[in-house]
Design an enzyme around this catalytic site. Structure first.
Site, mmCIF file in Angstrom:
data_model
loop_
_atom_site.group_PDB
_atom_site.id
_atom_site.type_symbol
_atom_site.label_atom_id
_atom_site.label_comp_id
_atom_site.label_asym_id
_atom_site.label_seq_id
_atom_site.Cartn_x
_atom_site.Cartn_y
_atom_site.Cartn_z
ATOM 1 N N THR A 1 31.203 39.045 -20.214
ATOM 2 C CA THR A 1 29.947 39.448 -20.847
ATOM 3 C C THR A 1 30.090 39.629 -22.354
ATOM 4 O O THR A 1 29.241 39.181 -23.112
ATOM 5 C CB THR A 1 29.409 40.768 -20.273
ATOM 6 O OG1 THR A 1 30.476 41.688 -20.205
ATOM 7 C CG2 THR A 1 28.829 40.553 -18.914
ATOM 8 N N THR A 2 31.166 40.282 -22.771
ATOM 9 C CA THR A 2 31.346 40.506 -24.199
ATOM 10 C C THR A 2 31.447 39.159 -24.915
ATOM 11 O O THR A 2 30.855 38.956 -25.981
ATOM 12 C CB THR A 2 32.607 41.347 -24.460
ATOM 13 O OG1 THR A 2 32.592 42.463 -23.577
ATOM 14 C CG2 THR A 2 32.654 41.834 -25.877
ATOM 15 N N ASP B 1 35.804 42.925 -11.146
ATOM 16 C CA ASP B 1 36.160 41.923 -12.164
ATOM 17 C C ASP B 1 37.325 41.068 -11.677
ATOM 18 O O ASP B 1 37.307 39.843 -11.790
ATOM 19 C CB ASP B 1 36.592 42.614 -13.475
ATOM 20 C CG ASP B 1 35.398 43.097 -14.289
ATOM 21 O OD1 ASP B 1 34.260 42.748 -13.928
ATOM 22 O OD2 ASP B 1 35.613 43.818 -15.278
ATOM 23 N N ASP C 1 33.707 48.127 -21.237
ATOM 24 C CA ASP C 1 32.995 46.995 -20.683
ATOM 25 C C ASP C 1 31.734 46.721 -21.491
ATOM 26 O O ASP C 1 30.842 47.565 -21.570
ATOM 27 C CB ASP C 1 32.647 47.310 -19.221
ATOM 28 C CG ASP C 1 32.029 46.115 -18.534
ATOM 29 O OD1 ASP C 1 32.551 45.010 -18.722
ATOM 30 O OD2 ASP C 1 31.011 46.290 -17.841
HETATM 31 P P1 ADP Z 1 34.701 39.906 -21.606
HETATM 32 O O1 ADP Z 1 33.614 40.876 -21.306
HETATM 33 O O2 ADP Z 1 34.198 38.757 -22.403
HETATM 34 O O3 ADP Z 1 35.462 39.496 -20.406
HETATM 35 P P2 ADP Z 1 37.090 41.288 -22.379
HETATM 36 O O4 ADP Z 1 37.165 42.570 -23.109
HETATM 37 O O5 ADP Z 1 37.464 41.287 -20.956
HETATM 38 O O6 ADP Z 1 35.662 40.698 -22.585
HETATM 39 O O7 ADP Z 1 38.025 40.274 -23.157
HETATM 40 C C1 ADP Z 1 38.140 38.943 -22.731
HETATM 41 C C2 ADP Z 1 39.002 38.187 -23.698
HETATM 42 O O8 ADP Z 1 40.299 38.759 -23.763
HETATM 43 C C3 ADP Z 1 39.163 36.755 -23.243
HETATM 44 O O9 ADP Z 1 39.048 35.907 -24.355
HETATM 45 C C4 ADP Z 1 40.564 36.752 -22.680
HETATM 46 O O10 ADP Z 1 41.174 35.479 -22.768
HETATM 47 C C5 ADP Z 1 41.256 37.743 -23.554
HETATM 48 N N1 ADP Z 1 42.461 38.290 -22.933
HETATM 49 C C6 ADP Z 1 42.555 38.980 -21.782
HETATM 50 N N2 ADP Z 1 43.843 39.304 -21.526
HETATM 51 C C7 ADP Z 1 44.571 38.818 -22.548
HETATM 52 C C8 ADP Z 1 45.957 38.832 -22.868
HETATM 53 N N3 ADP Z 1 46.854 39.407 -22.093
HETATM 54 N N4 ADP Z 1 46.333 38.229 -24.017
HETATM 55 C C9 ADP Z 1 45.434 37.636 -24.807
HETATM 56 N N5 ADP Z 1 44.114 37.596 -24.559
HETATM 57 C C10 ADP Z 1 43.675 38.179 -23.443
#
Ligand code: ADP
Ligand code: MG
Length: 521
Positions: free
Chosen positions: A86-87, A373, A53
């Protein structure tokens, strides 16, 4: 203090700020997306924290730089607003900052950069509305999709993602009335002990504790219930106190007390009360008599009384003697002696408790974060009524639309808009990189797809390919993305304009003057 600092030229400040921002962005970049990596951190107490996270990574880093604090502020704002993203927000801010520095190098004025970023932000926001896809709040599969995207790649220990997603959907359903979700009615009950990891959803509330008297009923269904935010005790009669020092007086006092207790129990029973919840202590005699009359009484913490009030529809009373029929709530109470908790629920009234158990605190906390989340994302999607394609598909589309509009802006802000577009593409680029794909190849492919009008195509990290995210069900709430872009824009614009920002103490560009050293001696 300031006169002791060497005057830094603005270029030096910007370069320093940029470097500081890079360092922070680099720390979270590799965690983005489902194939993002876990980070292992050692906190100030020497505890090891393993997390995927971005916000947690930043919170664990001891950040002194003002820039770092601003970026951490983004993470905190994003979390408090919408929990996820957040990321994404940090990465975007970092890219916008780097972009701003390049623009400054090319002689673009900070004010123009700030204005250009704001213009781009507004444009992008309008386009978001256009590319969003309706979200049906009654569609549990759609809820699952949103929950899945929000928890992809997140540390869950041994709980499978499907289990987590199902728990999230069940939880949200338990706090939904007429299509409206009240996430405040979710209570999390965490416990760490010598136990396997488990997550369970209970309707209503789950409260640690035990009946005030062993003879009380363990289960009361269809119960009329009172909620007190005080102790379970007979009413005080202060004037008797004066005479309790003589023997006769003391006996009289005890008799009076018994009478008062009897009257109270009769009164409570007369109202049809089957169960009472209270805070803090219980009077033994009163508890015994309530037990005798088959009334359940249980002790819960003060914040939970408010939760109970909502679940049961009761009013909160200071003590038992004030109770009237109007104050009664309705529901079922079950005491689980193996777990030492009460489950309190009421049909049709929203409210759930999720119990999360595990052997290690970090695991339980990470699970809690992942669940939040997921439930927050579902809540957002329901509130928004729309979702966006994930996997960077939305960012590619926004970048493309922004690029095609940039020429309409005929002044220098045109360059700023192009920089903004490139910053947006950092999200899909990072996703491909974390998936072990060739970012250049993949970005070309993505741009081509979008140029052909395939506006939902994004990165499929597990298959290392690009695909239609809407068809795959990789969707996320509009507000998460909108907020991430807002925060990143805001902070990047602030930093670009702030050419007088003083770097943190101890950093390499802070130079003390000779007089200061003299003062110290
Ligand atoms: P954040 O803290 O920004 O939520 P994450 O590590 O949760 O960071 O990553 C979020 C990103 O990953 C988003 O751009 C989301 O669309 C993408 N994402 C999540 N699940 C999938 C998936 N199954 N396939 C492709 N992209 C994904
Ligand atoms: Mg996320």
């Amino acid at each position: 203090m300031e006169e002791h600092l060497r005057d830094l030229d603005s270029e030096e400040v910007h370069r320093h700020n940029n470097e500081a921002a890079r360092e922070i962005v680099d720390a979270v970049r590799s965690t983005l997306g489902p194939t993002g990596m876990d980070k292992m951190l050692v906190d100030a107490n020497g505890n090891v924290v393993v997390t995927n996270d971005g916000a947690t990574v930043l919170q664990e880093m001891a950040i002194e730089e003002p820039i770092g604090k601003l970026l951490l502020g983004i993470a905190n704002e994003q979390v408090s607003g919408v929990s996820d993203g957040t990321t994404t927000a940090i990465l975007l801010a970092g890219e916008l900052l780097t972009g701003a520095l390049e623009l400054l190098d090319r002689g673009i004025h900070p004010t123009t950069i700030g204005e250009g970023y704001e213009l781009a932000n507004q444009f992008v926001k309008r386009e978001l509305v256009d590319i969003a896809v309706p979200f049906d709040a009654a569609d549990f599969d759609a809820m699952r999709q949103v929950a899945r995207s929000a928890t992809n790649g997140k540390g869950r220990g041994v709980v499978s993602q499907e289990r987590l997603v199902n728990v999230a959907v069940e939880t949200v359903r338990g706090v939904t009335v007429d299509g409206h979700i009240d996430l405040d009615l979710i209570k999390i009950d965490k416990s760490v002990g010598d136990t396997a990891v488990a997550m369970q959803v209970h309707d209503g509330g789950l409260f640690k504790g035990e009946p005030a008297h062993p003879d009380m009923p363990r289960t009361v269904v269809d119960a009329d219930i009172l909620t007190l935010n005080g102790q379970l005790k007979p009413p005080e009669v202060s004037e008797v106190r004066a005479r309790v020092d003589d023997h006769q007086g003391l006996r009289q006092f005890h008799e009076d007390e018994r009478t008062r207790t009897d009257v109270l129990v009769d009164q409570v029973r007369g109202l049809g009360v089957d169960a009472v919840f209270f805070v803090e202590a219980a009077d033994d005699e009163l508890a015994r008599r309530l037990a005798k009359r088959n009334v359940f009484a249980g002790n819960v913490s003060r914040p939970k009384i408010r939760f109970l009030k909502t679940v049961l529809g009761s009013s909160i009373l200071p003590d038992l003697s004030r109770a009237t029929a109007n104050d009664l709530g309705y529901g079922h109470v079950r005491y689980d002696s193996a777990e030492d908790w009460f489950n309190v629920e009421s049909e049709g009234t929203p409210g759930v408790t999720v119990s999360i158990r595990g052997s290690v605190e970090q695991l339980v906390d990470e699970l809690h974060r992942s669940l939040t989340d997921a439930t927050d994302a579902i809540g957002e999607a329901v509130d928004d009524g729309f979702v966006l394609a994930g996997g960077g598909g939305t960012e590619v589309e926004l970048a493309q639309r922004l690029r095609s509009r940039a020429p309409e802006v005929t002044d220098r802000r045109q360059l700023v808009l192009e920089t903004f577009a490139r910053a947006l593409e950092a999200i899909p680029r990072e996703l491909t990189r974390n998936a072990g794909m060739d970012p250049i190849e993949a970005m070309i492919e993505l741009r081509n797809e979008h140029a052909e009008g395939n506006q939902y195509v994004g990165v499929e990290p597990t298959e290392q390919t690009v695909a239609d995210m809407r068809e795959l069900g990789v969707v996320e709430p509009v507000s998460v993305k909108a907020r991430a872009i807002d925060l990143a824009t805001e902070v990047a614009a602030i930093i670009a304009r702030a050419d007088g920002m003083i770097p943190a103490e101890g950093s390499q560009v802070l130079v003390r003057s000779d007089d200061e050293e003299a003062d110290d001696e």
